[in-house]
Design a protein around this motif. Sequence first.
Motif, PDB file in Angstrom:
ATOM      1  N   UNK A   1      -3.989  -5.298   6.207  1.00 21.82           N
ATOM      2  CA  UNK A   1      -4.361  -6.404   6.779  1.00 21.82           C
ATOM      3  C   UNK A   1      -6.011  -7.629   5.697  1.00 21.82           C
ATOM      4  N   UNK A   2      -6.182  -6.626   5.222  1.00 24.32           N
ATOM      5  CA  UNK A   2      -7.790  -6.106   4.587  1.00 24.32           C
ATOM      6  C   UNK A   2      -7.398  -6.642   3.148  1.00 24.32           C
ATOM      7  N   UNK A   3      -6.015  -5.698   2.430  1.00 22.64           N
ATOM      8  CA  UNK A   3      -5.714  -6.336   1.670  1.00 22.64           C
ATOM      9  C   UNK A   3      -5.284  -8.079   1.559  1.00 22.64           C
ATOM     10  N   UNK A   4      -4.693  -8.052   2.190  1.00 22.83           N
ATOM     11  CA  UNK A   4      -4.182  -9.437   1.966  1.00 22.83           C
ATOM     12  C   UNK A   4      -5.641 -10.882   2.166  1.00 22.83           C
ATOM     13  N   UNK A   5      -6.470 -10.698   3.298  1.00 25.26           N
ATOM     14  CA  UNK A   5      -7.341 -11.013   3.399  1.00 25.26           C
ATOM     15  C   UNK A   5      -7.988 -11.409   2.115  1.00 25.26           C
TER      16      UNK A   5
END
Length: 200
Positions: A105-109
């Motif tokens: 999720x962090x990567x995508x954000x």
Amino acid sequence: MTVQIKVYSDYVCPFCFIGKAAFEEAIKGKDVEVEWMPFELRPSPSPQLDPVNDPSKKYMWQTSIRPMAEKLGVDIKFPNVSPHPYTDLAFEGFHFAKKYNKGHEYNTRVFAAFFQEGQNIGEIDILTKLAEEVGLDGALFKAALEGRTYHDVQRQALKHAYEEADITAVPTFVIGDTVIPGVAGKEVFENAISQEQQKT
């Protein structure tokens, strides 16, 4: 059989952002386990890219990056954060997020913040806001970045990518025994996953 996949990428690499979209479309509903692997194209103190003031980089964007993104249906904007930030802090944030099972999720954000919203992902306050948006504790996250808690973890991740995995360009997708360098279409990923599953 669960297919093990490693994806080496950097947050300021447009090809990584474009390639991520096709890859994630390809793995939907499949029995895969994805590990995102940090790779800094230009680690500090290397010279930073300044695409806003570099005609060759603008030309590459118009003639190569934008057409590729349009072909694959990826919404990407020319990043006006220039020079490009170093990504060591963003990756240290990734290691924090991974500890709390929020790495993906962090990567995508972070990717979206840079390539769709023009946010400076080299700044701790911005990274903290992004971390909070995916459900992480902002105070703990900020303290980890300010204290460089994951500095050594990131150094080891880079050592692995550069020396052990011998990664020379990103994105690089390692699907089982198959290595796919660069941006690829959904079918290429699906075929590689299928071939790995047939090996059992």
